[in-house]
Design a protein around this motif. Structure first.
Motif, PDB file in Angstrom:
ATOM      1  N   TRP A 172       3.650   5.921  -8.274  1.00  0.00           N
ATOM      2  CA  TRP A 172       3.752   5.298  -6.959  1.00  0.00           C
ATOM      3  C   TRP A 172       2.360   5.137  -6.360  1.00  0.00           C
ATOM      4  O   TRP A 172       1.652   6.127  -6.143  1.00  0.00           O
ATOM      5  N   TYR A 188      -0.111   4.345  -3.201  1.00  0.00           N
ATOM      6  CA  TYR A 188      -0.067   4.516  -1.751  1.00  0.00           C
ATOM      7  C   TYR A 188      -1.342   3.990  -1.114  1.00  0.00           C
ATOM      8  O   TYR A 188      -2.391   3.931  -1.753  1.00  0.00           O
ATOM      9  N   CYS A 215      -3.308   4.719   2.809  1.00  0.00           N
ATOM     10  CA  CYS A 215      -3.306   5.340   4.132  1.00  0.00           C
ATOM     11  C   CYS A 215      -3.611   4.261   5.162  1.00  0.00           C
ATOM     12  O   CYS A 215      -4.597   3.539   5.039  1.00  0.00           O
ATOM     13  N   GLU A 247      -2.785   6.875  -6.301  1.00  0.00           N
ATOM     14  CA  GLU A 247      -1.510   6.857  -7.007  1.00  0.00           C
ATOM     15  C   GLU A 247      -1.052   8.285  -7.269  1.00  0.00           C
ATOM     16  O   GLU A 247      -1.869   9.183  -7.431  1.00  0.00           O
ATOM     17  N   TRP A 280       8.963   8.084  -0.936  1.00  0.00           N
ATOM     18  CA  TRP A 280       8.996   7.282   0.283  1.00  0.00           C
ATOM     19  C   TRP A 280       9.195   8.124   1.531  1.00  0.00           C
ATOM     20  O   TRP A 280       9.155   7.621   2.642  1.00  0.00           O
ATOM     21  N   ALA A 305       4.984  11.083   2.764  1.00  0.00           N
ATOM     22  CA  ALA A 305       3.730  11.133   2.007  1.00  0.00           C
ATOM     23  C   ALA A 305       2.563  11.416   2.958  1.00  0.00           C
ATOM     24  O   ALA A 305       2.540  10.953   4.086  1.00  0.00           O
ATOM     25  N   CYS A 344      -1.766  11.557   3.287  1.00  0.00           N
ATOM     26  CA  CYS A 344      -3.012  11.066   2.706  1.00  0.00           C
ATOM     27  C   CYS A 344      -3.877  12.239   2.267  1.00  0.00           C
ATOM     28  O   CYS A 344      -4.185  13.119   3.071  1.00  0.00           O
ATOM     29  N   VAL A 384       1.374   6.384   6.055  1.00  0.00           N
ATOM     30  CA  VAL A 384       1.124   5.972   4.680  1.00  0.00           C
ATOM     31  C   VAL A 384       2.138   4.905   4.293  1.00  0.00           C
ATOM     32  O   VAL A 384       3.299   4.981   4.668  1.00  0.00           O
ATOM     33  N   THR A 385       1.691   3.920   3.553  1.00  0.00           N
ATOM     34  CA  THR A 385       2.584   2.920   2.983  1.00  0.00           C
ATOM     35  C   THR A 385       2.459   2.964   1.474  1.00  0.00           C
ATOM     36  O   THR A 385       1.518   3.541   0.948  1.00  0.00           O
ATOM     37  N   TRP A 386       3.424   2.394   0.771  1.00  0.00           N
ATOM     38  CA  TRP A 386       3.357   2.380  -0.683  1.00  0.00           C
ATOM     39  C   TRP A 386       3.517   0.961  -1.185  1.00  0.00           C
ATOM     40  O   TRP A 386       3.983   0.081  -0.477  1.00  0.00           O
TER      41      TRP A 386
END
Length: 141
Positions: free
Chosen positions: A11, A13, A15, A23, A53, A56, A58, A66-68
């Motif tokens: 996955w 990610y 920030c 990852e 999801w 998460a 940073c 945080v987004t992925w």
């Protein structure tokens, strides 16, 4: 006896606070029991963790904003991954002491965690001090 199989997932990610991109690798253990109930167990380094999801953090700044990306996204876009920062040269390296275990490096807690724990504690201590001062100044008979 549960029946199942394992898959590996990576996955990526980013920030949203410091724009750090990284990852994380997971093993997903897909299990089902005799009645057909299914469950997925997410593992990171062999330890059960929350799904990627949810929650998460940073590793660069400790933020939870945080987004992925879709799996394999960073492989197709390597320009998004910054080169790792070089390790700083130690200014002073302590001499090892015979018979003593080496010092363990401390990890830094995220600032929000410290604030989240420190502010209520400070308010509690302030209230207790205030209550004790008022009790000494105005004793009940």
């Amino acid at each position: 006896m549960p029946d199942g199989f394992d898959t590996r997932e990576t996955w990526p990610y980013e920030c949203l606070r410091c724009l750090y991109v990284w990852e994380e690798d997971f093993v997903v253990r897909h299990l089902s029991d005799a009645r057909g109930n299914k469950v997925d167990i997410w593992l990171s380094s062999g330890i059960p963790v929350q799904p990627p999801w949810s929650g998460a953090c940073c590793p660069g700044c400790g933020a939870y904003r945080v987004t992925w990306f879709p799996s394999g996204y960073l492989t197709r876009h390597p320009e998004l991954v910054a080169a790792p920062d070089p390790e700083p040269e130690p200014v002073f390296a302590p001499m090892p002491v015979p018979g003593r275990a080496p010092a363990v490096a401390r990890t830094h807690l995220p600032g929000r965690l410290l604030v989240g724990l420190g502010v209520p504690l400070a308010l509690f201590v302030a209230y207790e001090l205030y209550a004790n001062v008022v009790a000494v100044a105005h004793p009940h008979h």
